[in-house]
Write a protein that holds these residues in place. Sequence first.
Motif, PDB file in Angstrom:
ATOM      1  N   LEU A  36      20.559 -50.995  42.735  1.00  0.00           N
ATOM      2  CA  LEU A  36      19.737 -51.941  41.979  1.00  0.00           C
ATOM      3  C   LEU A  36      18.498 -51.247  41.425  1.00  0.00           C
ATOM      4  O   LEU A  36      18.003 -51.603  40.347  1.00  0.00           O
ATOM      5  N   ARG A  37      17.993 -50.239  42.133  1.00  0.00           N
ATOM      6  CA  ARG A  37      16.803 -49.514  41.700  1.00  0.00           C
ATOM      7  C   ARG A  37      17.033 -48.762  40.389  1.00  0.00           C
ATOM      8  O   ARG A  37      16.073 -48.407  39.705  1.00  0.00           O
ATOM      9  N   LEU A  45      19.466 -59.667  36.988  1.00  0.00           N
ATOM     10  CA  LEU A  45      19.467 -60.777  37.942  1.00  0.00           C
ATOM     11  C   LEU A  45      20.232 -60.326  39.175  1.00  0.00           C
ATOM     12  O   LEU A  45      21.416 -59.984  39.099  1.00  0.00           O
ATOM     13  N   PHE A  46      19.564 -60.321  40.308  1.00  0.00           N
ATOM     14  CA  PHE A  46      20.121 -59.857  41.581  1.00  0.00           C
ATOM     15  C   PHE A  46      20.682 -61.065  42.332  1.00  0.00           C
ATOM     16  O   PHE A  46      19.935 -61.923  42.795  1.00  0.00           O
ATOM     17  N   SER A  55      16.448 -52.604  51.571  1.00  0.00           N
ATOM     18  CA  SER A  55      16.322 -51.344  50.838  1.00  0.00           C
ATOM     19  C   SER A  55      15.778 -51.532  49.431  1.00  0.00           C
ATOM     20  O   SER A  55      15.377 -50.557  48.786  1.00  0.00           O
ATOM     21  N   VAL A  56      15.751 -52.760  48.940  1.00  0.00           N
ATOM     22  CA  VAL A  56      15.259 -53.011  47.571  1.00  0.00           C
ATOM     23  C   VAL A  56      14.201 -54.104  47.556  1.00  0.00           C
ATOM     24  O   VAL A  56      13.969 -54.738  46.525  1.00  0.00           O
ATOM     25  N   GLN A  57      13.540 -54.324  48.691  1.00  0.00           N
ATOM     26  CA  GLN A  57      12.602 -55.437  48.789  1.00  0.00           C
ATOM     27  C   GLN A  57      11.404 -55.288  47.855  1.00  0.00           C
ATOM     28  O   GLN A  57      10.724 -56.270  47.534  1.00  0.00           O
ATOM     29  N   ASP A  58      11.140 -54.059  47.394  1.00  0.00           N
ATOM     30  CA  ASP A  58      10.017 -53.846  46.487  1.00  0.00           C
ATOM     31  C   ASP A  58      10.438 -53.790  45.022  1.00  0.00           C
ATOM     32  O   ASP A  58       9.596 -53.558  44.154  1.00  0.00           O
ATOM     33  N   LEU A 255      23.100 -46.482  37.770  1.00  0.00           N
ATOM     34  CA  LEU A 255      23.836 -47.474  36.996  1.00  0.00           C
ATOM     35  C   LEU A 255      23.301 -47.625  35.581  1.00  0.00           C
ATOM     36  O   LEU A 255      24.068 -47.931  34.657  1.00  0.00           O
ATOM     37  N   GLY A 256      22.009 -47.439  35.387  1.00  0.00           N
ATOM     38  CA  GLY A 256      21.462 -47.532  34.040  1.00  0.00           C
ATOM     39  C   GLY A 256      22.091 -46.505  33.117  1.00  0.00           C
ATOM     40  O   GLY A 256      22.535 -46.820  32.005  1.00  0.00           O
TER      41      GLY A 256
END
Length: 283
Positions: A36-37, A45-46, A55-58, A255-256
């Motif tokens: 996701l980062r 949209l997650f 691991s992606v809370q920020d 992924l980008g």
Amino acid sequence: MERKLKIITADERLAQPKGVKALIVGPAGVGKTSLLRTLDPASTLFVDLEAGDLSVQDVPADSLRPQTWEECRDLACFLAGPNPALPDTACYSRAHYDAVAETFGGPEALDKYETYFIDSITVAGRLCFRWSEQQPESFNDRGKKDVRGTYGLHAREMIAWLTHLQHARGKNVIFVGILERITDEFNRSDWQLQIEGGKTGRELPGIVDQIATLQLIDFGDGNPVRALVSTSPNAWGYPAKDRAGRLEQVEEPHLGKWLAKLGAKGPRKPLSHSIPDNTQTAA
């Protein structure tokens, strides 16, 4: 009222926005959620089914957290819009869409998003199976459990859900799933998608455009690095499929950049790089 199909010209078709429908699989702990980062948080949209976003809370991405199969179906209907072929009494119909739009808002609420990151299809399968176990199809006429009925309903529900999300035109839909190594009674090993039932896993490769395995790869120096194995056949036997024909066998776990290559203009790679849908599955 008489309806007529409209021919979409080549210029119109090429000008339409296109989205990638992809499945990213990998063993537990390899860092699938952290991908996701590598997406633009402002346009992603997650969909957090795992409730494991430590691991992606920020990461400043908008999120939704469905906890039941009914909520998963409502969300799919909203994200992909109504199916005009269905009667009003059916899931994903115009009536269903109108009802969920009252909660989520109109289609303009989704304008800012380019990518739906759904983590994970494994958990969606568990929610679907739990719901299916409680439906009338899961019981015989004497009120006893009918396991075949449960699995049949589960397969129909999951495939309808995935197929509906596939029709989110102009949006990237990234499904994340857990990959596990299965050894049969003949001591033969194979990598499979961890999901309830077998039918969903068998049909999923025909629903999505791309499949890639996130895994630690050792290139011979004894220092494994994370990579997206994106084409098949490959030396490791990992599930992969490149319908676009634009990816290298091993891609950076970003992924980008991965999506940018898939959306690039210009000629495809030679056909030998493309693998038919039925040659490599994720289950």
